[in-house]
Design a protein around this motif. Structure first.
Motif, PDB file in Angstrom:
ATOM      1  N   GLY A   1       0.804  -1.220   0.000  1.00 10.93           N
ATOM      2  CA  GLY A   1       0.000   0.000   0.000  1.00 10.93           C
ATOM      3  C   GLY A   1       0.833   1.264   0.000  1.00 10.93           C
ATOM      4  N   ASP A   2       0.217   2.371   0.418  1.00 17.38           N
ATOM      5  CA  ASP A   2       0.907   3.659   0.435  1.00 17.38           C
ATOM      6  C   ASP A   2       2.134   3.631   1.338  1.00 17.38           C
ATOM      7  N   ILE A   3       1.991   3.017   2.524  1.00 13.77           N
ATOM      8  CA  ILE A   3       3.115   2.959   3.456  1.00 13.77           C
ATOM      9  C   ILE A   3       4.215   2.054   2.908  1.00 13.77           C
ATOM     10  N   GLY A   4       3.813   0.958   2.276  1.00 16.93           N
ATOM     11  CA  GLY A   4       4.797   0.087   1.647  1.00 16.93           C
ATOM     12  C   GLY A   4       5.601   0.835   0.598  1.00 16.93           C
ATOM     13  N   LEU A   5       4.915   1.677  -0.189  1.00 10.92           N
ATOM     14  CA  LEU A   5       5.599   2.493  -1.193  1.00 10.92           C
ATOM     15  C   LEU A   5       6.613   3.418  -0.530  1.00 10.92           C
ATOM     16  N   GLU A   6       6.209   4.058   0.553  1.00  5.66           N
ATOM     17  CA  GLU A   6       7.110   4.963   1.269  1.00  5.66           C
ATOM     18  C   GLU A   6       8.367   4.232   1.746  1.00  5.66           C
ATOM     19  N   LYS A   7       8.193   3.025   2.284  1.00  5.69           N
ATOM     20  CA  LYS A   7       9.335   2.277   2.794  1.00  5.69           C
ATOM     21  C   LYS A   7      10.229   1.787   1.653  1.00  5.69           C
ATOM     22  N   VAL A   8       9.623   1.344   0.560  1.00  2.69           N
ATOM     23  CA  VAL A   8      10.408   0.902  -0.597  1.00  2.69           C
ATOM     24  C   VAL A   8      11.245   2.062  -1.131  1.00  2.69           C
ATOM     25  N   GLU A   9      10.645   3.237  -1.269  1.00  2.04           N
ATOM     26  CA  GLU A   9      11.384   4.388  -1.796  1.00  2.04           C
ATOM     27  C   GLU A   9      12.539   4.764  -0.865  1.00  2.04           C
ATOM     28  N   GLY A  10      12.333   4.665   0.447  1.00  5.65           N
ATOM     29  CA  GLY A  10      13.405   4.969   1.390  1.00  5.65           C
ATOM     30  C   GLY A  10      14.565   4.001   1.266  1.00  5.65           C
ATOM     31  N   LEU A  11      14.256   2.721   1.053  1.00  2.14           N
ATOM     32  CA  LEU A  11      15.315   1.719   0.891  1.00  2.14           C
ATOM     33  C   LEU A  11      16.056   1.904  -0.432  1.00  2.14           C
ATOM     34  N   LEU A  12      15.308   2.209  -1.496  1.00  2.74           N
ATOM     35  CA  LEU A  12      15.950   2.427  -2.798  1.00  2.74           C
ATOM     36  C   LEU A  12      16.873   3.638  -2.760  1.00  2.74           C
ATOM     37  N   ALA A  13      16.500   4.650  -1.974  1.00  3.18           N
ATOM     38  CA  ALA A  13      17.339   5.846  -1.865  1.00  3.18           C
ATOM     39  C   ALA A  13      18.699   5.515  -1.273  1.00  3.18           C
ATOM     40  N   CYS A  14      18.771   4.379  -0.550  1.00  6.32           N
ATOM     41  CA  CYS A  14      20.038   3.936   0.051  1.00  6.32           C
ATOM     42  C   CYS A  14      20.653   2.770  -0.715  1.00  6.32           C
ATOM     43  N   ASP A  15      20.191   2.552  -1.951  1.00  6.70           N
ATOM     44  CA  ASP A  15      20.749   1.535  -2.856  1.00  6.70           C
ATOM     45  C   ASP A  15      20.568   0.108  -2.352  1.00  6.70           C
ATOM     46  N   ALA A  16      19.506  -0.130  -1.573  1.00  8.31           N
ATOM     47  CA  ALA A  16      19.227  -1.492  -1.124  1.00  8.31           C
ATOM     48  C   ALA A  16      18.688  -2.324  -2.287  1.00  8.31           C
ATOM     49  N   ASP A  17      18.837  -3.623  -2.163  1.00  5.25           N
ATOM     50  CA  ASP A  17      18.267  -4.581  -3.113  1.00  5.25           C
ATOM     51  C   ASP A  17      16.911  -4.986  -2.544  1.00  5.25           C
ATOM     52  N   VAL A  18      15.816  -4.429  -3.099  1.00  5.53           N
ATOM     53  CA  VAL A  18      14.504  -4.504  -2.468  1.00  5.53           C
ATOM     54  C   VAL A  18      13.606  -5.555  -3.108  1.00  5.53           C
ATOM     55  N   THR A  19      13.003  -6.375  -2.243  1.00  9.06           N
ATOM     56  CA  THR A  19      11.975  -7.321  -2.665  1.00  9.06           C
ATOM     57  C   THR A  19      10.666  -6.938  -1.981  1.00  9.06           C
ATOM     58  N   LEU A  20       9.619  -6.781  -2.760  1.00 11.41           N
ATOM     59  CA  LEU A  20       8.286  -6.516  -2.233  1.00 11.41           C
ATOM     60  C   LEU A  20       7.499  -7.809  -2.212  1.00 11.41           C
ATOM     61  N   VAL A  21       6.865  -8.109  -1.091  1.00 11.81           N
ATOM     62  CA  VAL A  21       5.995  -9.278  -0.969  1.00 11.81           C
ATOM     63  C   VAL A  21       4.581  -8.767  -0.722  1.00 11.81           C
ATOM     64  N   ALA A  22       3.702  -8.915  -1.702  1.00 15.55           N
ATOM     65  CA  ALA A  22       2.330  -8.423  -1.582  1.00 15.55           C
ATOM     66  C   ALA A  22       1.493  -8.968  -2.729  1.00 15.55           C
ATOM     67  N   PRO A  23       0.255  -9.376  -2.462  1.00 17.01           N
ATOM     68  CA  PRO A  23      -0.613  -9.871  -3.539  1.00 17.01           C
ATOM     69  C   PRO A  23      -0.971  -8.774  -4.536  1.00 17.01           C
ATOM     70  N   VAL A  24      -1.195  -7.559  -4.022  1.00 13.69           N
ATOM     71  CA  VAL A  24      -1.493  -6.401  -4.864  1.00 13.69           C
ATOM     72  C   VAL A  24      -0.598  -5.261  -4.422  1.00 13.69           C
ATOM     73  N   ALA A  25      -0.388  -4.284  -5.293  1.00 19.82           N
ATOM     74  CA  ALA A  25       0.560  -3.220  -4.962  1.00 19.82           C
ATOM     75  C   ALA A  25       0.103  -1.894  -5.536  1.00 19.82           C
ATOM     76  N   HIS A  26       0.543  -0.839  -4.905  1.00 21.72           N
ATOM     77  CA  HIS A  26       0.322   0.528  -5.354  1.00 21.72           C
ATOM     78  C   HIS A  26       0.828   0.657  -6.801  1.00 21.72           C
ATOM     79  N   PRO A  27       0.149   1.427  -7.644  1.00 18.01           N
ATOM     80  CA  PRO A  27       0.597   1.577  -9.045  1.00 18.01           C
ATOM     81  C   PRO A  27       2.056   1.981  -9.187  1.00 18.01           C
ATOM     82  N   GLN A  28       2.556   2.825  -8.288  1.00 17.36           N
ATOM     83  CA  GLN A  28       3.958   3.226  -8.388  1.00 17.36           C
ATOM     84  C   GLN A  28       4.903   2.068  -8.055  1.00 17.36           C
TER      85      GLN A  28
END
Length: 255
Positions: A58-85
């Protein structure tokens, strides 16, 4: 399992249904009463190339993903559905998206950090328990007893990062402090940090002790004229000249 995309993450507050491992029925805040007395060890984590998992799209998941990407993390999202972004980030290859519900401990193999923001208490507790058994970093958004680290508000400007934490007492106050601090420590501090970093190699190669290097840099940062004012007034050349003069004085003192 609840999989509403727009659902708010489970949150711990008095009078609401309990969302932590204490399973009290109705939250009485007993799980967070010691937060203000808890001494947190403040650290800056190097996430580049490290695998980090976000559970919840959701929206909070998007916020956390963007924060991790800003630090060059290798990010995996686990979710049945996801925010368009988040879908866009997955499509362009910026993140890996496991398009399903959290499956258990296997989702955390080889993972450095996990952040969960689902609206399903049982899922959140399971993520926390699975992570704790592996001595991993885990944060369940807005549920302090399901966290072994907290995420402060961050002011970033180039290499500078200032963290603000109220230990969960008031996120609103942390946001205000973030705004005021960002106005106080602006672009000029970013630029000075870059300039001083350029001098670090010289200092390490020339000045033999930590105390020598400490005095060298403190003499510049607290010098006259003020380096901050020099940058604000577009007088960077004078700051560079001041640093060169400091180098000459330091080298002469060693001769």
């Amino acid at each position: 399992m609840i999989t509403r995309l727009g659902g708010m993450p489970a949150q711990a507050y008095a009078g609401k249904e309990c969302v932590c491992q204490l399973r009290k029925g109705i939250c009485d805040q007993s799980c967070v009463r010691d937060m203000l007395e808890t001494p947190f060890y403040i650290a800056c984590l190097k996430l580049k190339g490290r695998r980090c998992v976000v559970v919840g799209g959701g929206d909070i998941g998007l916020e956390k993903v963007e924060g991790l990407l800003a630090c060059d993390a290798d990010v995996t999202l686990v979710a049945p559905v996801a925010h368009p972004q988040l879908e866009e980030l997955a499509a362009e290859g910026s993140i890996e998206w496991e398009k399903r519900a959290y499956a258990g401990a296997g989702d955390l193999e080889g993972v450095f950090m996990v952040i969960a923001s689902t609206d399903d208490t049982e899922v959140n507790i399971k993520v926390y328990d699975d992570a704790e058994r592996r001595a991993m970093l885990v944060n369940i958004v807005d549920v302090p007893p399901l966290c072994n680290f907290i995420l402060p508000a961050i002011v970033r400007s180039g290499p500078l990062a200032i963290a603000i934490s109220t230990a969960g007492a008031s996120p609103a106050l942390a946001k205000r402090m973030k705004r005021e601090i960002s106005e106080l420590f602006g672009e000029e501090y970013h630029r000075i940090a870059v300039i001083l970093n350029d001098a670090r190699g010289w200092a390490k190669g020339t000045l033999p002790t930590y105390q020598d290097r400490k005095e060298f840099f403190e003499g510049i940062v607290n010098g006259d004229p003020d380096p901050v004012e020099l940058i604000r007034d577009d007088r960077e050349i004078e700051l560079l000249a001041m640093i060169e003069a400091a180098k000459e004085r330091a080298a002469a003192a060693l001769a």
